[in-house]
Design a protein around this motif. Structure first.
Motif, mmCIF file in Angstrom:
data_model
loop_
_atom_site.group_PDB
_atom_site.id
_atom_site.type_symbol
_atom_site.label_atom_id
_atom_site.label_comp_id
_atom_site.label_asym_id
_atom_site.label_seq_id
_atom_site.Cartn_x
_atom_site.Cartn_y
_atom_site.Cartn_z
ATOM 1 N N SER A 1 0.822 -1.217 0.000
ATOM 2 C CA SER A 1 0.000 0.000 0.000
ATOM 3 C C SER A 1 0.852 1.261 0.000
ATOM 4 O O SER A 1 0.380 2.335 -0.404
ATOM 5 N N PHE B 1 -10.087 6.596 -1.762
ATOM 6 C CA PHE B 1 -8.782 6.082 -2.192
ATOM 7 C C PHE B 1 -7.757 7.210 -2.231
ATOM 8 O O PHE B 1 -7.995 8.263 -2.830
ATOM 9 N N THR C 1 -4.993 -2.382 -8.760
ATOM 10 C CA THR C 1 -6.204 -2.898 -8.136
ATOM 11 C C THR C 1 -6.014 -2.924 -6.627
ATOM 12 O O THR C 1 -5.090 -3.562 -6.122
ATOM 13 N N VAL C 2 -6.885 -2.209 -5.928
ATOM 14 C CA VAL C 2 -6.828 -2.133 -4.469
ATOM 15 C C VAL C 2 -8.200 -2.481 -3.920
ATOM 16 O O VAL C 2 -9.203 -1.834 -4.272
ATOM 17 N N GLU C 3 -8.240 -3.529 -3.109
ATOM 18 C CA GLU C 3 -9.496 -3.986 -2.489
ATOM 19 C C GLU C 3 -10.584 -4.180 -3.531
ATOM 20 O O GLU C 3 -11.742 -3.777 -3.347
ATOM 21 N N GLY C 4 -10.209 -4.788 -4.661
ATOM 22 C CA GLY C 4 -11.173 -5.146 -5.686
ATOM 23 C C GLY C 4 -11.545 -4.032 -6.632
ATOM 24 O O GLY C 4 -12.308 -4.259 -7.587
ATOM 25 N N GLU C 5 -11.035 -2.825 -6.414
ATOM 26 C CA GLU C 5 -11.341 -1.703 -7.295
ATOM 27 C C GLU C 5 -10.108 -1.363 -8.122
ATOM 28 O O GLU C 5 -8.994 -1.283 -7.588
ATOM 29 N N THR C 6 -10.310 -1.149 -9.422
ATOM 30 C CA THR C 6 -9.201 -0.922 -10.348
ATOM 31 C C THR C 6 -9.094 0.556 -10.703
ATOM 32 O O THR C 6 -10.096 1.218 -10.987
ATOM 33 N N ALA D 1 -3.910 3.406 -0.825
ATOM 34 C CA ALA D 1 -4.856 2.640 -0.010
ATOM 35 C C ALA D 1 -6.113 3.463 0.233
ATOM 36 O O ALA D 1 -6.132 4.681 0.018
ATOM 37 N N PHE D 2 -7.162 2.770 0.673
ATOM 38 C CA PHE D 2 -8.384 3.447 1.078
ATOM 39 C C PHE D 2 -8.232 3.928 2.518
ATOM 40 O O PHE D 2 -7.790 3.179 3.393
ATOM 41 N N PHE E 1 -14.913 5.738 2.998
ATOM 42 C CA PHE E 1 -13.535 5.392 2.659
ATOM 43 C C PHE E 1 -13.228 5.934 1.255
ATOM 44 O O PHE E 1 -14.001 5.691 0.314
#
Length: 324
Positions: free
Chosen positions: A78, A95, A131-136, A83-84, A93
């Protein structure tokens, strides 16, 4: 942008970088060829030879946003990707982008961070996204990674896995300067009376994208393309090799040779362009048999042997619309 303009731009960028980095013209040409070809470059050499200075100077000359990340054993993924974080004002939250959202990322001493953090670069280098926590999240274009690695001081380091090494289009070493070049470094430092060096921009992100698009139009004769394939295939058949260069290696060889040809002032590729970039494009993709390490056999050794044994096609003559 026409190829003649790209050739002129290349000379100007290399000239500006040469104002900060003394000598090393062949190595700097290889680095810029990797960038023009749209790839990432690993700078592997001993400390203090100008790797970080070269990366920062290229970013300044090309007018790109520049971020430097010092890779350490406690660096988290991260810390690179972002990160969020919780926004108390909105109770949501959001990004927060990491330093990877830039035009040119300097991954300094990339072999000093654990594999989990090294792997955080894989998706961004290949897919130009994070891609962070499923979001691109898409990365800006152009996006390039110049990473440095120290081939000594193995304590506390994590060798790059073959999959990540393969993501680097080129691996380039600078080598020690000559006595005259080293004296010039000292003279320049005394002359400017300060440590920091600044390089004026030659172009910007849009200009670099246009140059990269123009490189895609470089003419490659079928015999030269076959020569790239033959060189990569020969590394797989070499008796000293455990794993040879993959098709990604032959592709990197071809793409970099096109950019290198433009830097040399041509809009077509000759076998000499392929030979000039072959060691940097293929050596780091070759795994030598462990029993040969004591005999100092390396991937570079294999590439040099292959270049000597695989016949090169005849040099293609310049077409009518060659760069003038």
């Amino acid at each position: 942008m026409r190829l003649a303009e790209v050739s002129t731009l290349s000379r100007e960028v290399l000239s500006r970088v040469g104002q900060a980095v003394v000598g090393k013209q062949p190595a700097l040409e290889l680095v810029f060829a990797g960038i023009l070809a749209g790839g990432h470059v690993l700078l592997e050499d001993f400390p203090g030879l100008g790797k970080t200075l070269a990366a920062r100077s290229f970013a300044q000359a090309m007018g790109l946003d520049f971020r430097r990340v010092q890779f350490t054993p406690d660096l988290l993924p991260s810390d690179v990707t972002g990160a969020f974080v919780f926004d108390q004002r909105t109770s949501e939250f959001v990004f927060r982008p990491g330093p990877i959202f830039t035009g040119l990322l300097l991954a300094d001493e990339i072999n000093r961070t654990p594999p989990k953090t090294q792997a955080a670069l894989l998706e961004s280098m290949q897919e130009h996204q994070v891609t962070v926590e499923g979001e691109t999240f898409p990365l800006p274009r152009p996006f390039h990674v110049l990473a440095t690695a120290n081939p000594v001081e193995y304590e506390g380091t994590y060798p790059l896995p073959e999959a990540q090494l393969d993501r680097f289009m080129l691996r380039v070493g600078f080598g020690y300067p000559t006595a005259d070049e080293e004296w010039e470094v000292l003279q320049r430092r005394m002359g400017r009376r300060q440590e920091d060096q600044q390089v004026e921009a030659v172009t910007d992100a849009d200009g670099l994208r246009a140059a990269q698009a123009a490189v895609e139009t470089v003419t490659v004769d079928d015999t030269v393309g076959r020569y790239c394939v033959d060189l990569a295939s020969a590394t797989r058949r070499d008796g000293q090799v455990l794993v040879g260069a993959s098709p990604r290696g032959s592709l990197a060889l071809l793409l970099t040779a096109r950019a290198y040809a433009v830097i040399q002032g041509r809009d077509y590729v000759v076998p000499e362009d392929v030979k000039a970039v072959a060691e940097s494009a293929l050596a780091h993709r070759i795994t030598v048999r462990p029993e040969l390490w004591l005999h100092e056999v390396t991937g570079a050794t294999v590439v040099r042997n292959v270049l000597a044994s695989v016949p090169a096609p005849p040099t293609v003559h310049a077409p009518a619309d060659a760069i003038r």
